[in-house]
Design an enzyme around this catalytic site. Sequence first.
Site, PDB file in Angstrom:
ATOM      1  N   GLY A 154       0.852  -1.200   0.000  1.00 53.62           N
ATOM      2  CA  GLY A 154       0.000   0.000   0.000  1.00 53.62           C
ATOM      3  C   GLY A 154       0.877   1.235   0.000  1.00 53.62           C
ATOM      4  O   GLY A 154       2.032   1.198  -0.433  1.00 53.62           O
ATOM      5  N   ARG A 155       0.320   2.323   0.520  1.00 49.47           N
ATOM      6  CA  ARG A 155       1.083   3.583   0.540  1.00 49.47           C
ATOM      7  C   ARG A 155       2.429   3.418   1.231  1.00 49.47           C
ATOM      8  O   ARG A 155       3.469   3.846   0.718  1.00 49.47           O
ATOM      9  CB  ARG A 155       0.284   4.654   1.287  1.00 49.47           C
ATOM     10  CG  ARG A 155      -0.788   5.321   0.465  1.00 49.47           C
ATOM     11  CD  ARG A 155      -1.473   6.393   1.301  1.00 49.47           C
ATOM     12  NE  ARG A 155      -2.237   5.771   2.368  1.00 49.47           N
ATOM     13  CZ  ARG A 155      -3.570   5.667   2.375  1.00 49.47           C
ATOM     14  NH1 ARG A 155      -4.262   6.201   1.398  1.00 49.47           N
ATOM     15  NH2 ARG A 155      -4.189   5.062   3.352  1.00 49.47           N
ATOM     16  N   ILE A 156       2.412   2.779   2.412  1.00 48.81           N
ATOM     17  CA  ILE A 156       3.655   2.676   3.177  1.00 48.81           C
ATOM     18  C   ILE A 156       4.608   1.678   2.518  1.00 48.81           C
ATOM     19  O   ILE A 156       5.808   1.949   2.379  1.00 48.81           O
ATOM     20  CB  ILE A 156       3.351   2.308   4.652  1.00 48.81           C
ATOM     21  CG1 ILE A 156       2.626   3.482   5.325  1.00 48.81           C
ATOM     22  CG2 ILE A 156       4.632   1.945   5.410  1.00 48.81           C
ATOM     23  CD1 ILE A 156       2.114   3.208   6.731  1.00 48.81           C
ATOM     24  N   ARG A 233       1.825  -4.220  12.398  1.00 49.68           N
ATOM     25  CA  ARG A 233       1.135  -4.451  13.660  1.00 49.68           C
ATOM     26  C   ARG A 233       1.644  -5.766  14.227  1.00 49.68           C
ATOM     27  O   ARG A 233       1.948  -6.703  13.464  1.00 49.68           O
ATOM     28  CB  ARG A 233      -0.375  -4.591  13.436  1.00 49.68           C
ATOM     29  CG  ARG A 233      -1.114  -3.291  13.256  1.00 49.68           C
ATOM     30  CD  ARG A 233      -1.216  -2.514  14.569  1.00 49.68           C
ATOM     31  NE  ARG A 233      -1.986  -1.301  14.429  1.00 49.68           N
ATOM     32  CZ  ARG A 233      -1.472  -0.098  14.149  1.00 49.68           C
ATOM     33  NH1 ARG A 233      -0.166   0.050  13.990  1.00 49.68           N
ATOM     34  NH2 ARG A 233      -2.250   0.959  14.068  1.00 49.68           N
ATOM     35  N   ASP A 257       9.177  -2.991  15.447  1.00 50.80           N
ATOM     36  CA  ASP A 257       8.673  -1.741  16.028  1.00 50.80           C
ATOM     37  C   ASP A 257       7.303  -1.954  16.652  1.00 50.80           C
ATOM     38  O   ASP A 257       6.784  -1.073  17.323  1.00 50.80           O
ATOM     39  CB  ASP A 257       8.594  -0.652  14.940  1.00 50.80           C
ATOM     40  CG  ASP A 257       8.253   0.719  15.513  1.00 50.80           C
ATOM     41  OD1 ASP A 257       8.843   1.086  16.555  1.00 50.80           O
ATOM     42  OD2 ASP A 257       7.411   1.421  14.932  1.00 50.80           O
ATOM     43  N   GLU A 262       1.428  -4.480  23.329  1.00 50.12           N
ATOM     44  CA  GLU A 262       2.296  -3.325  23.615  1.00 50.12           C
ATOM     45  C   GLU A 262       1.736  -2.545  24.806  1.00 50.12           C
ATOM     46  O   GLU A 262       0.525  -2.392  24.903  1.00 50.12           O
ATOM     47  CB  GLU A 262       2.331  -2.386  22.396  1.00 50.12           C
ATOM     48  CG  GLU A 262       2.971  -3.008  21.186  1.00 50.12           C
ATOM     49  CD  GLU A 262       2.797  -2.124  19.946  1.00 50.12           C
ATOM     50  OE1 GLU A 262       2.420  -0.941  20.085  1.00 50.12           O
ATOM     51  OE2 GLU A 262       3.051  -2.628  18.842  1.00 50.12           O
ATOM     52  N   HIS A 280       7.419   1.127  19.177  1.00 49.68           N
ATOM     53  CA  HIS A 280       6.352   1.571  18.265  1.00 49.68           C
ATOM     54  C   HIS A 280       6.511   3.066  17.964  1.00 49.68           C
ATOM     55  O   HIS A 280       5.673   3.884  18.379  1.00 49.68           O
ATOM     56  CB  HIS A 280       4.970   1.271  18.851  1.00 49.68           C
ATOM     57  CG  HIS A 280       3.868   1.373  17.832  1.00 49.68           C
ATOM     58  ND1 HIS A 280       2.698   0.673  17.918  1.00 49.68           N
ATOM     59  CD2 HIS A 280       3.769   2.102  16.689  1.00 49.68           C
ATOM     60  CE1 HIS A 280       1.914   0.972  16.896  1.00 49.68           C
ATOM     61  NE2 HIS A 280       2.552   1.844  16.135  1.00 49.68           N
TER      62      HIS A 280
HETATM   63  C1  8YV Z   1       1.104   5.561  15.890  1.00 51.50           C
HETATM   64  C2  8YV Z   1       0.306   3.824  14.181  1.00 51.50           C
HETATM   65  O1  8YV Z   1       2.246   5.148  16.576  1.00 51.50           O
HETATM   66  O2  8YV Z   1      -0.482   5.067  12.366  1.00 51.50           O
HETATM   67  C3  8YV Z   1      -0.557   4.033  13.003  1.00 51.50           C
HETATM   68  O3  8YV Z   1      -1.344   3.138  12.674  1.00 51.50           O
HETATM   69  O4  8YV Z   1       0.347   2.797  14.744  1.00 51.50           O
HETATM   70  C4  8YV Z   1       1.193   4.910  14.603  1.00 51.50           C
HETATM   71  O5  8YV Z   1       1.409   5.889  13.683  1.00 51.50           O
HETATM   72  C5  8YV Z   1       0.014   5.521  16.830  1.00 51.50           C
HETATM   73  O6  8YV Z   1      -1.255   5.464  16.325  1.00 51.50           O
HETATM   74  C6  8YV Z   1       0.192   6.704  17.755  1.00 51.50           C
HETATM   75  O7  8YV Z   1      -0.385   6.485  18.932  1.00 51.50           O
END
Ligand code: 8YV
Length: 314
Positions: A154-156, A233, A257, A262, A280
């Site tokens: 995807g984008r990332i 995740r 990460d 968590e 994270h």
């Molecule tokens: C954040 C994330 O660390 O965008 C996400 O899905 O897991 C992270 O960017 C998180 O949501 C910040 O609390």
Amino acid sequence: MPKPVVLMTGAYPEWDMAPLESLYDLRKLWLADDRERFLAEAAPHVRAIATRGELGASADLIDQLPKLEIISCYGVGYDAIDIERAKARGVRVTNTPEVLTEDVADFAFALVLAHLRKIVAGDAHVRSGGWRRLGALPLGRSLRGKTVGILGFGRIGRAIARRFLGFDVTLAYSDVAPAPGVEHDYYPDAVSLAGASDILVASVAGGEATRGLVNAAVFEALGPSGLFVNVARGTVVDEPALIAALQSKTIAGAALDVFLNEPNIDPRLLGFDNVLLQPHQSSGTVETRKAMGQLVRDNLEAHFAGRPLLTPVI
Ligand code: 8YV
């Protein structure tokens, strides 16, 4: 006009708080001594939830809030929000895509290089006096010439691929279908991608569809010189299988990460010196976090002004 009541499930950076306080009557769940009582008192008034990716909003929470209209998520991943329940209740959901893509991709790339070149271990070696006492660290591994497999394009995932261009690697990817116009090698599933890869980077969305996707068979296919990297995740990995693969040296190492449970991660992960652990923080830059906070607020403002949401999930 009274300010709309917004339930916040967890803290946001201080720079988000003043703008939020000025527009909303904030109810800060994470500060409550007695969560049940706090919720019972706030519940009849709450019109919005401001949450974070990892905190989400469960069906239980949604069900407790009869006046809930919108859930605005600080994070691109909304897997911890019960989307079905929100949909059934007519509750809108927004997230923060785009604004974090490049920083998350940078971090994934940094994890690969840091692991291969032992950058964190090197720092510890100098600080501890190990360099002076014991000499050099064991040698690292080159990135050059390796195949980098990206699980979730995807984008990332695409932004991660872009980071590797120019580093003399072969790029491969897997997703539900080949991406039109992309020349990297496509593999239809995680096992075949891992089989072709030296480095496997998970950047796939969390949720039920991907739960345990990276399992024992994937580690077997990645093999004894393989590196597994996760910026997606914790749920996308079968974590006991990862720990078993590290113990048996089925794979060479991991850079993580994200985790199950968590921040109370499985303590066995702390025992491997070939595992790089991060709290994270792949989207954790001042610039990106400010943009995420702004987008959360912009979505809430749009909703309460009756304008179209900027980044709706539903
Ligand atoms: C954040 C994330 O660390 O965008 C996400 O899905 O897991 C992270 O960017 C998180 O949501 C910040 O609390």
